[in-house]
Write a protein that holds these residues in place. Structure first.
Motif, short mmCIF file in Angstrom:
data_model
loop_
_atom_site.label_atom_id
_atom_site.label_comp_id
_atom_site.label_asym_id
_atom_site.label_seq_id
_atom_site.Cartn_x
_atom_site.Cartn_y
_atom_site.Cartn_z
N LEU A 1 56.78 0.09 -49.44
CA LEU A 1 57.23 0.31 -48.07
C LEU A 1 56.86 -0.88 -47.18
O LEU A 1 57.68 -1.34 -46.36
N LEU A 2 55.66 -1.38 -47.33
CA LEU A 2 55.24 -2.55 -46.55
C LEU A 2 56.09 -3.78 -46.91
O LEU A 2 56.43 -4.59 -46.03
N HIS A 3 56.41 -3.90 -48.19
CA HIS A 3 57.25 -5.01 -48.63
C HIS A 3 58.62 -4.95 -47.96
O HIS A 3 59.15 -5.98 -47.49
N ARG A 4 59.19 -3.77 -47.87
CA ARG A 4 60.48 -3.61 -47.20
C ARG A 4 60.37 -3.90 -45.71
O ARG A 4 61.29 -4.47 -45.10
N THR A 5 59.23 -3.55 -45.13
CA THR A 5 59.01 -3.83 -43.71
C THR A 5 59.07 -5.32 -43.42
O THR A 5 59.64 -5.76 -42.40
N LEU A 6 58.49 -6.12 -44.31
CA LEU A 6 58.54 -7.57 -44.14
C LEU A 6 59.99 -8.06 -44.11
O LEU A 6 60.36 -8.89 -43.26
N HIS B 1 61.77 -7.49 -40.88
CA HIS B 1 61.43 -8.50 -39.88
C HIS B 1 62.22 -9.78 -40.12
O HIS B 1 62.73 -10.41 -39.17
N LEU B 2 62.33 -10.19 -41.38
CA LEU B 2 63.03 -11.43 -41.70
C LEU B 2 64.51 -11.35 -41.38
O LEU B 2 65.12 -12.36 -40.98
N MET B 3 65.09 -10.19 -41.55
CA MET B 3 66.52 -10.01 -41.32
C MET B 3 66.86 -9.71 -39.86
O MET B 3 68.04 -9.70 -39.48
N ASP B 4 65.85 -9.50 -39.05
CA ASP B 4 66.06 -9.17 -37.65
C ASP B 4 66.62 -10.40 -36.90
O ASP B 4 66.13 -11.51 -37.08
N ASP B 5 67.60 -10.18 -36.08
CA ASP B 5 68.20 -11.28 -35.31
C ASP B 5 67.19 -11.91 -34.35
O ASP B 5 67.40 -13.05 -33.89
N ARG B 6 66.11 -11.21 -34.08
CA ARG B 6 65.11 -11.73 -33.14
C ARG B 6 64.08 -12.62 -33.84
O ARG B 6 63.14 -13.12 -33.18
N TRP B 7 64.22 -12.83 -35.14
CA TRP B 7 63.29 -13.71 -35.87
C TRP B 7 63.33 -15.10 -35.27
O TRP B 7 64.39 -15.71 -35.13
N LYS B 8 62.17 -15.62 -34.89
CA LYS B 8 62.12 -16.90 -34.16
C LYS B 8 61.15 -17.90 -34.77
O LYS B 8 60.82 -18.90 -34.13
N HIS B 9 60.73 -17.66 -36.00
CA HIS B 9 59.67 -18.49 -36.58
C HIS B 9 60.19 -19.56 -37.54
O HIS B 9 59.38 -20.29 -38.12
N GLY B 10 61.49 -19.64 -37.71
CA GLY B 10 62.05 -20.70 -38.53
C GLY B 10 62.12 -20.37 -40.02
O GLY B 10 61.57 -19.38 -40.49
N ILE B 11 62.83 -21.26 -40.73
CA ILE B 11 63.08 -21.03 -42.16
C ILE B 11 61.82 -21.19 -43.00
O ILE B 11 61.57 -20.40 -43.92
N GLU B 12 61.01 -22.20 -42.69
CA GLU B 12 59.81 -22.45 -43.50
C GLU B 12 58.88 -21.24 -43.49
O GLU B 12 58.38 -20.81 -44.54
N THR B 13 58.66 -20.68 -42.31
CA THR B 13 57.80 -19.50 -42.21
C THR B 13 58.43 -18.30 -42.89
O THR B 13 57.74 -17.48 -43.51
N ALA B 14 59.75 -18.20 -42.79
CA ALA B 14 60.45 -17.10 -43.47
C ALA B 14 60.23 -17.18 -44.98
O ALA B 14 60.01 -16.15 -45.64
#
Length: 233
Positions: A159-164, A167-180
């Motif tokens: 469940l925690l893995h899916r939660t991550l 976050h990655l698929m959220d349009d509001r992700w703002k941390h860039g590709i490297e962090t993703a």
């Protein structure tokens, strides 16, 4: 002669418990290193993995020597062969903890995890450590019920893995590709670590019963379904 033989069998079990405790501690410390950008701790985890590797090599040598000298059969043979497989799971778990620490070192002096994912990664690290502690307890106690329970506990990691990923698929992700990419790798490391803990527990089930854990769980499920009124709301 037989006393010495059984002492050797016991020493293999002791080695597995020590490996489980070492890799459990490693994943906890690696999690702290990645979240706190603690380079010294990360280096410590990376270096300490050599001890896990050495333990596995020693365990394999003892197991192979027993197979050659004693030619064990039945339960004793199952103990030796299953222990070899468990040692491989535990060694791989140590590698995964080391991967987390190496990522912490790679991103130093920056923190490897964005602040909004700190709590999730912390929870994954703590859960991974608890699962491995329970796997160590299963090795010691040979408790089949506790071993079977571990797979259910692993659902929380999934469940925690899916939660991550949410976050990655959220349009509001703002941390860039490297962090993703970093977060994706971390999620995979923790998820696989938990899988290895479950695998160790399943192998103990086989060691004790001679049956695979999946077979026992299927039998239990069948028994539940055949109890009158069990499926009624």
């Amino acid at each position: 002669m037989r006393d010495a033989y059984h002492e050797e069998l016991d020493s293999i079990g002791d080695g597995l418990v020590e490996m489980a405790r070492l890799v459990g501690s490693a994943i906890g410390r690696a999690t702290t290193a990645i979240l706190d950008a603690d380079l010294k701790l990360a280096e410590n985890v990376i270096e300490a993995d050599q001890k896990v590797d050495e333990l596995q090599h020693e365990l394999e040598a003892r197991a192979i020597a027993l197979l050659a000298r004693q030619q064990p059969v039945a339960t004793d043979l199952r103990i030796v062969v299953t222990s070899l497989r468990m040692s491989a799971d535990l060694e791989r778990s140590g590698d995964l903890a080391q991967h987390v620490a190496k990522l912490a070192r790679l991103r130093y002096p920056d923190r490897g995890v964005p602040a909004d994912l700190h709590a999730t990664i912390l929870e994954m690290g703590q859960l991974a450590q608890r699962l491995m502690a329970k796997a160590a307890e299963v090795i010691i106690t040979k408790d089949v019920d506790l071993a079977l329970q571990l797979e259910q506990d692993d659902d929380a990691m999934d469940l925690l893995h899916r939660t991550l990923f949410q976050h990655l698929m959220d349009d509001r992700w703002k941390h860039g590709i490297e962090t993703a990419v970093d977060v994706t790798l971390l999620g995979r490391y923790y998820e696989r670590f938990a899988d290895h803990a479950v695998s160790v527990a399943k192998r103990v089930v086989y060691l004790v019963t001679g049956e695979h854990a999946d077979e026992i769980q299927a039998e239990l499920q069948t028994e539940i379904q055949t109890v009158p009124g069990a499926t009624e709301a």
